[in-house]
Write a protein that holds these residues in place. Structure first.
Motif, PDB file in Angstrom:
ATOM      1  N   GLU A   1      17.228  71.745  37.469  1.00 23.33           N
ATOM      2  CA  GLU A   1      16.940  70.512  38.202  1.00 23.33           C
ATOM      3  C   GLU A   1      17.059  69.295  37.289  1.00 23.33           C
ATOM      4  OE1 GLU A   1      16.056  67.807  41.126  1.00 23.33           O
ATOM      5  OE2 GLU A   1      16.565  69.937  41.384  1.00 23.33           O
TER       6      GLU A   1
ATOM      7  N   ALA B   1      20.706  68.620  36.647  1.00 21.96           N
ATOM      8  CA  ALA B   1      21.342  68.032  37.825  1.00 21.96           C
ATOM      9  C   ALA B   1      20.985  66.555  37.952  1.00 21.96           C
ATOM     10  CB  ALA B   1      20.931  68.795  39.085  1.00 21.96           C
ATOM     11  N   ARG B   2      19.725  66.216  37.696  1.00 20.40           N
ATOM     12  CA  ARG B   2      19.308  64.807  37.762  1.00 20.40           C
ATOM     13  C   ARG B   2      20.026  63.982  36.695  1.00 20.40           C
ATOM     14  NH1 ARG B   2      12.743  64.987  38.731  1.00 20.40           N
ATOM     15  NH2 ARG B   2      12.827  66.152  40.691  1.00 20.40           N
ATOM     16  N   GLU B   3      20.135  64.532  35.491  1.00 18.87           N
ATOM     17  CA  GLU B   3      20.825  63.830  34.414  1.00 18.87           C
ATOM     18  C   GLU B   3      22.300  63.632  34.767  1.00 18.87           C
ATOM     19  OE1 GLU B   3      21.222  61.875  30.760  1.00 18.87           O
ATOM     20  OE2 GLU B   3      19.412  62.457  31.831  1.00 18.87           O
TER      21      GLU B   3
ATOM     22  N   GLU C   1      23.585  63.429  37.728  1.00 19.23           N
ATOM     23  CA  GLU C   1      23.648  62.436  38.806  1.00 19.23           C
ATOM     24  C   GLU C   1      23.560  61.019  38.244  1.00 19.23           C
ATOM     25  OE1 GLU C   1      24.356  60.999  42.451  1.00 19.23           O
ATOM     26  OE2 GLU C   1      24.421  63.128  41.929  1.00 19.23           O
TER      27      GLU C   1
ATOM     28  N   ARG D   1      27.052  60.029  37.110  1.00 15.59           N
ATOM     29  CA  ARG D   1      28.164  60.331  38.024  1.00 15.59           C
ATOM     30  C   ARG D   1      29.286  59.300  37.930  1.00 15.59           C
ATOM     31  NH1 ARG D   1      28.997  63.079  42.935  1.00 15.59           N
ATOM     32  NH2 ARG D   1      26.843  63.714  43.074  1.00 15.59           N
ATOM     33  N   ASP D   2      28.966  58.021  37.809  1.00 10.70           N
ATOM     34  CA  ASP D   2      29.981  56.971  37.820  1.00 10.70           C
ATOM     35  C   ASP D   2      30.430  56.529  36.434  1.00 10.70           C
ATOM     36  OD1 ASP D   2      30.000  56.917  40.633  1.00 10.70           O
ATOM     37  OD2 ASP D   2      28.243  55.608  40.654  1.00 10.70           O
TER      38      ASP D   2
END
Length: 90
Positions: A54, A57-59, A61, A64-65
């Motif tokens: 988790e 995944a947060r890191e 996200e 992402r850009d």
């Protein structure tokens, strides 16, 4: 509080240590009096792994850009000639 056993004691009583883990108990393993590991119930390990996934995944996200580079660019950067002592490339 978790029971602590030396490596020698844990080895001698491994079946008992595993049975305790199955029933939800944690056993800390020591070497020369220092805590070096633990035998934990599998549910605890599963929870730790899920939490780590988790967080990853947060890191991801958050980034992402962010701009990306190709594998070729990455390899070129990694294998370029290292700078000499003056800071320029050879």
């Amino acid at each position: 509080m978790a029971e602590s056993l030396s490596i020698r004691e844990a080895r001698a009583h491994l079946a008992e240590v595993v049975t305790k883990a199955e029933s939800g108990e944690i056993t800390v393993i020591t070497r020369k009096g220092e805590r070096v590991g633990a035998v934990v119930p599998i549910e605890i390990l599963d929870a730790i792994e899920e939490a780590a996934d988790e967080l990853a995944a947060r890191e991801a996200e958050l980034h992402r850009d962010d701009p990306t580079v190709s594998m070729a660019e990455l390899l070129a950067d990694l294998f370029d000639a290292p700078p000499d002592s003056a800071g320029s490339t050879a």
